[in-house]
Motif scaffolding. Structure first.
Motif, PDB file in Angstrom:
ATOM      1  N   UNK A 213      54.205  16.170  13.318  1.00 42.64           N
ATOM      2  CA  UNK A 213      53.723  16.098  11.944  1.00 42.64           C
ATOM      3  C   UNK A 213      53.411  17.483  11.402  1.00 42.64           C
TER       4      UNK A 213
ATOM      5  N   UNK B 247      34.004  18.623 -22.649  1.00 41.27           N
ATOM      6  CA  UNK B 247      33.052  18.273 -21.601  1.00 41.27           C
ATOM      7  C   UNK B 247      33.485  18.998 -20.316  1.00 41.27           C
TER       8      UNK B 247
ATOM      9  N   UNK C 295      33.178  18.427 -17.162  1.00 39.29           N
ATOM     10  CA  UNK C 295      33.804  17.592 -16.115  1.00 39.29           C
ATOM     11  C   UNK C 295      35.233  17.234 -16.514  1.00 39.29           C
TER      12      UNK C 295
ATOM     13  N   UNK D 121      50.682  17.385  18.478  1.00 37.08           N
ATOM     14  CA  UNK D 121      50.742  16.261  17.543  1.00 37.08           C
ATOM     15  C   UNK D 121      49.332  15.749  17.249  1.00 37.08           C
TER      16      UNK D 121
ATOM     17  N   UNK E 228      47.323  18.209  15.068  1.00 39.40           N
ATOM     18  CA  UNK E 228      47.735  18.184  13.653  1.00 39.40           C
ATOM     19  C   UNK E 228      47.293  16.900  12.971  1.00 39.40           C
TER      20      UNK E 228
ATOM     21  N   UNK F  30      44.867  16.787   9.750  1.00 39.29           N
ATOM     22  CA  UNK F  30      45.301  16.123   8.518  1.00 39.29           C
ATOM     23  C   UNK F  30      44.334  15.012   8.135  1.00 39.29           C
TER      24      UNK F  30
ATOM     25  N   UNK G  40      37.422  13.154  -4.378  1.00 36.97           N
ATOM     26  CA  UNK G  40      37.972  12.302  -5.438  1.00 36.97           C
ATOM     27  C   UNK G  40      36.924  11.286  -5.909  1.00 36.97           C
TER      28      UNK G  40
ATOM     29  N   UNK H 258      34.463  13.078  -8.004  1.00 37.57           N
ATOM     30  CA  UNK H 258      35.057  13.410  -9.304  1.00 37.57           C
ATOM     31  C   UNK H 258      35.074  12.183 -10.219  1.00 37.57           C
TER      32      UNK H 258
ATOM     33  N   UNK I 223      31.652  11.492 -11.638  1.00 36.23           N
ATOM     34  CA  UNK I 223      31.276  12.377 -12.750  1.00 36.23           C
ATOM     35  C   UNK I 223      32.114  12.121 -14.009  1.00 36.23           C
ATOM     36  N   UNK I 224      33.400  11.769 -13.811  1.00 38.22           N
ATOM     37  CA  UNK I 224      34.242  11.430 -14.976  1.00 38.22           C
ATOM     38  C   UNK I 224      33.650  10.202 -15.680  1.00 38.22           C
TER      39      UNK I 224
ATOM     40  N   UNK J 129      30.682  11.229 -17.658  1.00 42.84           N
ATOM     41  CA  UNK J 129      31.109  11.975 -18.851  1.00 42.84           C
ATOM     42  C   UNK J 129      31.658  11.040 -19.912  1.00 42.84           C
ATOM     43  N   UNK J 130      32.436  10.046 -19.483  1.00 39.27           N
ATOM     44  CA  UNK J 130      33.021   9.081 -20.428  1.00 39.27           C
ATOM     45  C   UNK J 130      31.924   8.250 -21.085  1.00 39.27           C
TER      46      UNK J 130
END
Lengths: 299, 45
Positions: free
Chosen positions: A10, A44, A46, B9, B12, B16, B27, B30, B33-34, B37-38
């Motif tokens: 990999x 904004x 963010x 192997x 790695x 990963x 993610x 994020x 927080x999005x 903000x929205x």
């Protein structure tokens, strides 16, 4: 009896990172950020961060798909032979899956978190770089980087659209600036790495039309580039900070381009002016775009 | 597969897995927080 190709272990995560061409991404992220900060709307933090992240991921996806398609070409060029695919450190299919996945993710996230206009331009920029430049033009015409240069010109437009939800004259001028800057920038590079491109069979202008034509084209493209670079000032789209910086930087760019166009080469330092133009062209975009943001803040 | 290849192997795969875990966590943060903000954007309208 058939023998199966030996399976590669990999790929290392750093090889996936290398697929995204992080160095190229720096300029893309910077011009995108400047496009966003130059917009007359407060974003904004963010959502602004998310927009820039999406631009970076989209550029990374385009880079990965470019390397997936051009693995054979990269293998015969010194500059690119150590990339993960030509060096045999990664399966081609992994690069394809990574590129498609990253591209789709960046566009979807931009659409959901920021706005549809920015997502649509981001999608167009990825498809333009991969399909129009990489697959269609690069191996067919010496005008490859002229039209392909549009792909790299999208980020300021995306940044602006992320902030405002629409497109205006100033980001279109920024698009035109990067678009017209690309030929002198890449042809200066192509002049001093000509052998590499020639070995790979890429029809770069110096390989197909020769040095003289390339030098003249560098000079010719610099003229509209200079006009577009300075235009925001007289048009009232930017203030004197941008105007003075852009004029000064463009004057130096034009001087170096003129020296390259004149074709004066030194026996002691061959391709000196070409290397200077290539190096300065990168600084040029950083400074001119940076000046636009400073100008906006000062105003 | 030789023991050295096996080791490579596994090394790695582990690296990963760590990178993917870190990216997934980032993610999630994020998206949180999005969302905030929205909500703020929606309240402003």
């Amino acid at each position: 009896m058939t023998t199966a190709a030996p399976l590669l272990p990999p790929a290392d995560w750093r090889d996936f990172l290398a697929l995204t061409k992080p160095r190229v991404m720096t300029l893309v992220v910077f011009t995108g950020l400047c496009g966003m900060l130059a917009a007359p709307v407060a974003v904004d933090p963010v959502l602004g961060f998310t927009a820039i992240l999406c631009i970076a991921l989209g550029a990374g996806a385009a880079g990965a798909l470019n390397q997936w398609y051009e693995a054979d070409l990269d293998a015969v060029m010194k500059r690119t032979a150590a990339r993960p695919l030509p060096a045999g450190r990664m399966e081609r299919q992994s690069a394809l899956h990574f590129g498609v996945g990253l591209g789709a993710f960046s566009v979807i996230l931009m659409g959901l978190a920021v706005n549809l206009a920015a997502a649509a331009i981001l999608a167009v920029s990825i498809l333009f770089y991969v399909l129009i430049y990489t697959v269609w033009l690069k191996r067919r015409t010496p005008q490859n980087i002229v039209i392909g240069g549009a792909a790299g010109a999208f980020p300021p437009l995306i940044g602006w659209a992320a902030a405002t939800g629409e497109v205006a004259l100033l980001p279109l001028l920024l698009f035109a600036l990067v678009f017209l800057w690309t030929p002198p920038h890449f042809w200066a590079l192509a002049l001093f790495v000509k052998t590499d491109y020639a070995n790979a069979g890429v029809p770069m202008l110096p390989v197909v039309a020769g040095e003289r034509v390339t030098r003249r084209q560098i000079g010719l493209y610099t003229i509209p580039m200079a006009l577009v670079a300075v235009a925001p000032w007289p048009l009232g789209l930017a203030g004197p900070v941008y105007g003075v910086v852009a004029t000064a930087m463009t004057a130096v760019f034009a001087l170096l381009a003129a020296l390259v166009a004149a074709g004066r080469t030194s026996a002691v330092k061959p391709m000196r002016h070409e290397k200077q133009l290539f190096g300065f062209s990168i600084l040029y975009l950083f400074v001119v775009f940076g000046a636009l943001v400073v100008d906006r803040w000062v105003a | 597969m030789t023991p050295e290849e096996q080791q490579l192997v596994q090394k790695r795969q582990k690296a990963r897995a760590i990178v993917v875990a870190v990216l997934l966590a980032a993610f999630v943060v994020l998206i949180f927080f999005i969302t905030i903000a929205k909500i703020h954007q929606g309240m402003g309208h």
